[in-house]
Scaffold this motif. Structure first.
Motif, short mmCIF file in Angstrom:
data_model
loop_
_atom_site.label_atom_id
_atom_site.label_comp_id
_atom_site.label_asym_id
_atom_site.label_seq_id
_atom_site.Cartn_x
_atom_site.Cartn_y
_atom_site.Cartn_z
N TRP A 174 -5.78 3.27 4.05
CA TRP A 174 -5.47 4.04 5.26
C TRP A 174 -5.36 3.12 6.47
O TRP A 174 -4.41 3.20 7.24
N ARG A 175 -6.34 2.25 6.59
CA ARG A 175 -6.38 1.41 7.79
C ARG A 175 -5.21 0.44 7.84
O ARG A 175 -4.65 0.18 8.90
N GLN A 176 -4.85 -0.07 6.69
CA GLN A 176 -3.84 -1.14 6.69
C GLN A 176 -2.42 -0.63 6.43
O GLN A 176 -1.48 -1.42 6.44
N LEU A 177 -2.29 0.67 6.21
CA LEU A 177 -0.95 1.18 5.89
C LEU A 177 0.14 0.81 6.91
O LEU A 177 1.27 0.52 6.51
N PRO A 178 -0.17 0.82 8.20
CA PRO A 178 0.90 0.42 9.13
C PRO A 178 1.41 -0.99 8.88
O PRO A 178 2.49 -1.34 9.32
N ARG A 179 0.62 -1.78 8.16
CA ARG A 179 1.03 -3.15 7.87
C ARG A 179 1.92 -3.25 6.63
O ARG A 179 2.46 -4.32 6.35
N LEU A 201 -9.42 3.02 -0.80
CA LEU A 201 -8.69 4.09 -0.12
C LEU A 201 -8.83 3.98 1.39
O LEU A 201 -7.86 4.19 2.13
N VAL A 202 -10.02 3.65 1.84
CA VAL A 202 -10.21 3.52 3.29
C VAL A 202 -9.40 2.33 3.83
O VAL A 202 -8.75 2.43 4.87
N ARG A 203 -9.46 1.21 3.09
CA ARG A 203 -8.66 0.05 3.53
C ARG A 203 -7.17 0.39 3.50
O ARG A 203 -6.40 -0.07 4.34
N ARG A 230 1.64 6.22 6.72
CA ARG A 230 1.77 4.95 7.41
C ARG A 230 1.85 5.15 8.93
O ARG A 230 1.45 4.28 9.71
#
Lengths: 303, 191
Positions: B63-68, B59-61, B19
């Motif tokens: 990674w991208r959205q994990l900070p959210r 999986l790509v999404r 994250r």
């Protein structure tokens, strides 16, 4: 009539027999290759060194003294302490209290001057941005994040919306958002100049503005842009604006989710302080989502 | 119990690190999740190629959205939601040529085994007629064993909607297995 009373078991058996993982290695390898070239969608982290309002410093000091005297241990490892006279507890529970009650969820930094992470109760909430106290009103469904965000719906989806209340207003935009190169020379210090720079952000289409607005009785600018569908990088690497106080062009930047996202920026001048709020909706968003966001902005009151 | 607790803590740690941008941690996390994602995607989409695309996209999404992700302990449900959305997106691409890949079905002659196989072919046909939204509820319930209330929370839909989707889907499957194989008329009752 019910000729197949065991249908549930039949379906369970069928799905479990059908579940195969062939191709997982390919999927993992391809995903990791893509991830290696893709940034994450994050809004700026708040600076720990930002100047705090005097009353907040005093309150934090008092709270710290009380804690040390009564408990005798340091309870402020990351999000202890507080603003506005809060009393820290040994086990703070972020999000446990949906209301912004000052004593409910202590936190140590200027981030504490924002509703704590978790669902927001419908109604009015208080915040302090760059030392300026304000309040805003939300409908049901909004959730506060830990970075001065509030969000509703599914982030990145058509029902989603996201606000960032900057604790320190951006000073510049990126002249090349994909290359993360700041605009040079910077646009200037006025709200008008910054809004104009936003309106010309490469890789975006201007939706409307810049327009002079009045928010909570104070003058400001509003401008809306849409992230184009043909930008030269992953949208997670498409940086928009930043401020020096949160680390400069590589420290506290704004990116977001999805091509076609619409971002509206409100820059407000409050007695010599410049505040910056931006709100994002996503491709396919219903106009009602945008109206709800504007309603929130219109509800802002300054003390 | 201690081992399980440690495993949970390690996983939470991986999610937390990923994250915050740790690609190595994300790689480990993705490696641990990919089998399950592919399996679920294949069950929902009934097409291995589309399923692999959906799992990869998820999986790509992720990674991208994990900070959210606000609560790392809700990672599983959050990831399933991303996968279902990715599957729905892939399904839209599929519709363009789906009409050409319908399975020809001939009723079996006799025998229990043959009948079981025939039932599964009918289930397959009935399941394929369902929307991805309906299939997702069935798969999450019958494959992952999630209760409908949890499915509702996972997918971000009202519990009533999850229940109506489930009952519609099961009625459709039951109808598929019946001699007439007719679909129920009513689509969905808003919660």
């Amino acid at each position: 009539m019910n000729a197949r009373p065991d249908l549930e078991r039949e379906v369970t058996d069928w799905l479990n027999d059908e579940a195969v993982t062939a191709g997982s290695d390919r999927v993992l390898a391809a995903a990791l290759v893509r991830v290696s070239g893709v940034g994450q969608e994050r809004t700026p982290r708040l600076p720990r060194s930002i100047e705090m309002p005097t009353y907040a410093k005093l309150a934090l000091g008092v709270a710290a003294v009380v804690v040390v005297a009564v408990v005798g241990i340091n309870l402020l490892p990351g999000r202890g302490g507080g603003i506005g006279g809060s009393t820290p507890t040994p086990s703070p529970s972020p999000g446990a209290s949906p209301s912004p009650s000052p004593g409910a969820s202590p936190s140590p930094s200027p981030a504490a001057a924002f509703p704590p992470p978790g669902p927001l109760t419908p109604g009015r909430h208080e915040a302090v941005l760059d030392g300026v106290p304000l309040s805003f009103q939300v409908r049901p469904g909004w959730v506060a994040d830990e970075y001065n965000d509030i969000n509703r719906g599914e982030y990145g989806q058509s029902d989603g919306a996201s606000f960032v209340f900057w604790d320190s207003a951006p000073d510049n935009v990126y002249g090349d958002p994909c290359a993360h190169a700041p605009l040079s020379p910077p646009p200037g210090d006025s709200s008008e100049a910054l809004a104009a720079a936003v309106s010309r952000l490469p890789g975006t289409d201007l939706v409307d503005g810049p327009t002079a607005v009045t928010i909570g009785g104070h003058p400001g600018q509003s401008v809306a842009i849409r992230v184009a569908d043909d930008i030269d990088c992953d949208v997670g690497d498409f940086w928009r604006w930043y401020d020096d106080a949160t680390g400069g062009p590589t420290g506290g930047w704004r990116n977001g989710a999805g091509l076609g996202a619409t971002i509206r920026v409100w820059i407000i001048d409050v007695d010599g302080k410049r505040l910056w709020i931006d709100g994002e909706t996503f491709a396919g968003a219903d106009s009602a989502v945008g109206e709800e966001m504007q309603e929130l902005i219109d509800s802002i009151q300054f003390e | 119990v201690a081992g399980a607790s440690t495993a949970v803590e390690m996983r939470v740690d991986l999610v937390e690190r990923a994250r915050h941008g740790d690609r190595e941690a994300f790689g480990q996390l993705a490696g641990a999740e990919v089998d399950r994602l592919v399996a679920i995607a294949r069950l929902i989409l009934r097409d291995p190629d589309l399923a692999e695309d959906a799992a990869q996209e998820a999986l790509v999404r992720c990674w991208r959205q994990l900070p959210r992700l606000r609560d790392v302990e809700r990672f599983d449900g959050w990831l399933y939601r991303i996968l279902v959305h990715a599957a729905a997106d892939e399904s839209k691409r599929r519709r363009r040529f789906e009409a050409t890949v319908q399975i020809a079905y001939a009723p079996p002659e006799t025998g229990d085994d043959v009948e079981a196989i025939a039932d599964r072919q009918l289930l397959e046909q009935g399941f394929r007629r369902l929307s991805v939204d309906h299939r997702a509820v069935v798969v999450l319930h019958h494959y992952l064993g999630l209760p409908l209330t949890e499915i509702a929370a996972t997918l971000g839909i009202p519990t009533g909607t999850a229940k109506s989707r489930y009952h519609y889907a099961m009625s459709a499957l039951r109808a598929a297995l019946d001699a007439e194989g007719r679909m129920p008329v009513r689509e969905e009752v808003p919660a």
